[in-house]
Design a protein around this motif. Sequence first.
Motif, PDB file in Angstrom:
ATOM      1  N   ILE A   7       0.837  -1.136  -0.006  1.00  0.00           N
ATOM      2  CA  ILE A   7       0.123   0.100   0.053  1.00  0.00           C
ATOM      3  C   ILE A   7       0.915   1.207  -0.037  1.00  0.00           C
ATOM      4  O   ILE A   7       1.827   1.342   0.896  1.00  0.00           O
ATOM      5  CB  ILE A   7      -0.964  -0.002   1.318  1.00  0.00           C
ATOM      6  N   LEU A   8       0.679   1.951  -1.136  1.00  0.00           N
ATOM      7  CA  LEU A   8       1.312   3.191  -0.923  1.00  0.00           C
ATOM      8  C   LEU A   8       0.404   4.468  -0.464  1.00  0.00           C
ATOM      9  O   LEU A   8      -0.869   4.426  -0.949  1.00  0.00           O
ATOM     10  CB  LEU A   8       1.844   3.731  -2.397  1.00  0.00           C
ATOM     11  N   TYR A   9       0.923   5.172   0.294  1.00  0.00           N
ATOM     12  CA  TYR A   9       0.180   6.364   0.854  1.00  0.00           C
ATOM     13  C   TYR A   9       0.210   7.515  -0.213  1.00  0.00           C
ATOM     14  O   TYR A   9       1.342   8.173  -0.395  1.00  0.00           O
ATOM     15  CB  TYR A   9       0.694   6.801   1.836  1.00  0.00           C
ATOM     16  N   VAL A  10      -0.969   8.089  -0.890  1.00  0.00           N
ATOM     17  CA  VAL A  10      -0.897   9.071  -1.706  1.00  0.00           C
ATOM     18  C   VAL A  10      -2.308  10.100  -1.480  1.00  0.00           C
ATOM     19  O   VAL A  10      -3.071   9.838  -0.564  1.00  0.00           O
ATOM     20  CB  VAL A  10      -1.342   8.412  -3.259  1.00  0.00           C
ATOM     21  N   GLU A  11      -1.919  11.309  -1.961  1.00  0.00           N
ATOM     22  CA  GLU A  11      -2.863  12.513  -1.712  1.00  0.00           C
ATOM     23  C   GLU A  11      -4.312  12.054  -2.740  1.00  0.00           C
ATOM     24  O   GLU A  11      -5.267  12.221  -1.911  1.00  0.00           O
ATOM     25  CB  GLU A  11      -2.283  13.704  -2.408  1.00  0.00           C
ATOM     26  N   ASP A  12      -4.244  11.597  -3.844  1.00  0.00           N
ATOM     27  CA  ASP A  12      -5.344  11.478  -4.691  1.00  0.00           C
ATOM     28  C   ASP A  12      -5.427  10.159  -4.915  1.00  0.00           C
ATOM     29  O   ASP A  12      -4.492   9.571  -6.058  1.00  0.00           O
ATOM     30  CB  ASP A  12      -5.206  12.454  -5.631  1.00  0.00           C
ATOM     31  N   VAL A  13      -6.092   9.350  -4.538  1.00  0.00           N
ATOM     32  CA  VAL A  13      -6.276   7.785  -4.750  1.00  0.00           C
ATOM     33  C   VAL A  13      -6.842   7.510  -6.222  1.00  0.00           C
ATOM     34  O   VAL A  13      -6.211   7.106  -6.875  1.00  0.00           O
ATOM     35  CB  VAL A  13      -7.056   6.921  -3.652  1.00  0.00           C
ATOM     36  N   PRO A  14      -8.032   8.135  -6.565  1.00  0.00           N
ATOM     37  CA  PRO A  14      -8.508   7.990  -7.961  1.00  0.00           C
ATOM     38  C   PRO A  14      -7.494   8.519  -9.068  1.00  0.00           C
ATOM     39  O   PRO A  14      -7.341   7.991  -9.903  1.00  0.00           O
ATOM     40  CB  PRO A  14      -9.870   8.637  -7.984  1.00  0.00           C
ATOM     41  N   SER A  50      -3.760   4.135  -0.624  1.00  0.00           N
ATOM     42  CA  SER A  50      -4.499   4.600   0.483  1.00  0.00           C
ATOM     43  C   SER A  50      -4.083   6.265   0.820  1.00  0.00           C
ATOM     44  O   SER A  50      -3.232   6.605   0.432  1.00  0.00           O
ATOM     45  CB  SER A  50      -4.301   4.023   1.911  1.00  0.00           C
ATOM     46  N   SER A  51      -5.245   6.868   1.174  1.00  0.00           N
ATOM     47  CA  SER A  51      -5.118   8.347   1.040  1.00  0.00           C
ATOM     48  C   SER A  51      -4.403   8.655   2.300  1.00  0.00           C
ATOM     49  O   SER A  51      -4.291   7.858   3.420  1.00  0.00           O
ATOM     50  CB  SER A  51      -6.220   9.285   0.973  1.00  0.00           C
ATOM     51  N   LEU A  52      -3.334   9.776   2.152  1.00  0.00           N
ATOM     52  CA  LEU A  52      -3.025  10.372   3.370  1.00  0.00           C
ATOM     53  C   LEU A  52      -3.796  10.682   4.204  1.00  0.00           C
ATOM     54  O   LEU A  52      -3.677  10.452   5.537  1.00  0.00           O
ATOM     55  CB  LEU A  52      -1.915  11.596   3.025  1.00  0.00           C
ATOM     56  N   GLN A  53      -5.024  11.302   3.872  1.00  0.00           N
ATOM     57  CA  GLN A  53      -6.013  11.639   4.757  1.00  0.00           C
ATOM     58  C   GLN A  53      -6.712  10.527   5.840  1.00  0.00           C
ATOM     59  O   GLN A  53      -6.523  10.689   6.912  1.00  0.00           O
ATOM     60  CB  GLN A  53      -7.160  12.546   4.263  1.00  0.00           C
ATOM     61  N   LEU A  54      -6.893   9.215   5.138  1.00  0.00           N
ATOM     62  CA  LEU A  54      -7.655   8.337   5.766  1.00  0.00           C
ATOM     63  C   LEU A  54      -6.576   7.997   6.857  1.00  0.00           C
ATOM     64  O   LEU A  54      -6.679   7.311   7.767  1.00  0.00           O
ATOM     65  CB  LEU A  54      -7.999   7.121   4.630  1.00  0.00           C
ATOM     66  N   MET A  55      -5.286   7.516   6.370  1.00  0.00           N
ATOM     67  CA  MET A  55      -4.220   7.332   7.255  1.00  0.00           C
ATOM     68  C   MET A  55      -4.168   7.918   8.546  1.00  0.00           C
ATOM     69  O   MET A  55      -3.958   7.516   9.657  1.00  0.00           O
ATOM     70  CB  MET A  55      -2.986   7.055   6.436  1.00  0.00           C
ATOM     71  N   ALA A  56      -4.112   9.251   8.267  1.00  0.00           N
ATOM     72  CA  ALA A  56      -4.225  10.253   9.301  1.00  0.00           C
ATOM     73  C   ALA A  56      -5.246  10.238  10.412  1.00  0.00           C
ATOM     74  O   ALA A  56      -4.941  10.109  11.635  1.00  0.00           O
ATOM     75  CB  ALA A  56      -3.969  11.769   9.020  1.00  0.00           C
ATOM     76  N   GLN A  57      -6.528   9.816   9.601  1.00  0.00           N
ATOM     77  CA  GLN A  57      -7.757   9.650  10.568  1.00  0.00           C
ATOM     78  C   GLN A  57      -7.664   8.346  11.504  1.00  0.00           C
ATOM     79  O   GLN A  57      -8.099   8.291  12.388  1.00  0.00           O
ATOM     80  CB  GLN A  57      -8.799   9.596   9.591  1.00  0.00           C
ATOM     81  N   LEU A  58      -6.761   7.197  10.773  1.00  0.00           N
ATOM     82  CA  LEU A  58      -6.688   6.085  11.453  1.00  0.00           C
ATOM     83  C   LEU A  58      -5.432   6.271  12.641  1.00  0.00           C
ATOM     84  O   LEU A  58      -5.101   5.220  13.135  1.00  0.00           O
ATOM     85  CB  LEU A  58      -6.242   4.938  10.535  1.00  0.00           C
ATOM     86  N   GLY A  59      -5.080   7.242  12.611  1.00  0.00           N
ATOM     87  CA  GLY A  59      -4.078   7.623  13.894  1.00  0.00           C
ATOM     88  C   GLY A  59      -2.695   7.092  13.357  1.00  0.00           C
ATOM     89  O   GLY A  59      -1.573   7.287  14.311  1.00  0.00           O
ATOM     90  N   LYS A  60      -2.342   7.217  12.198  1.00  0.00           N
ATOM     91  CA  LYS A  60      -0.983   6.828  11.714  1.00  0.00           C
ATOM     92  C   LYS A  60      -0.350   8.340  11.411  1.00  0.00           C
ATOM     93  O   LYS A  60      -1.034   9.177  11.343  1.00  0.00           O
ATOM     94  CB  LYS A  60      -1.016   6.129  10.184  1.00  0.00           C
ATOM     95  N   ASN A  61       0.984   8.097  11.072  1.00  0.00           N
ATOM     96  CA  ASN A  61       1.747   9.366  10.720  1.00  0.00           C
ATOM     97  C   ASN A  61       2.135   9.402   9.339  1.00  0.00           C
ATOM     98  O   ASN A  61       3.416   9.315   8.977  1.00  0.00           O
ATOM     99  CB  ASN A  61       2.901   9.542  11.821  1.00  0.00           C
TER     100      ASN A  61
END
Length: 129
Positions: A7-14, A50-61
Amino acid sequence: MQFGYTILYVEDVPGTVAFYEAAFGLSRRFVHEAGDFGEMETGATALAFSSLQLMAQLGKNPQRAVSGAPQCEIAFTTADVAAAVDRAIQAGATLVQAPESMPWGQTVAYVHDCNGFLVELCTPMGAGN
């Protein structure tokens, strides 16, 4: 144990999914309706975003890719590396290293994707190498 996906963390998944379709000829497996997660068909192991925003919401950095200081790379194998590089560049990838024959017989090139991740395009190991 079996390797399931990266999974790569990105700004814009679509947008990233569309880029990978155009640049590397991959097919989307799915993009969640919220647009925060998507997967590409890549064989037995999926490539996901996965979006950076979602990962931040899940408590990741989560951190964005830094094109000048990669921490990892993903690789796609192809019989025609030069054509793969041309396709990727036409889709918006940035050339890092033109195709080069390695001493072990493999042809290797590198591009940055639309997020700055390092992507290796290479001939398969052992395919006449």
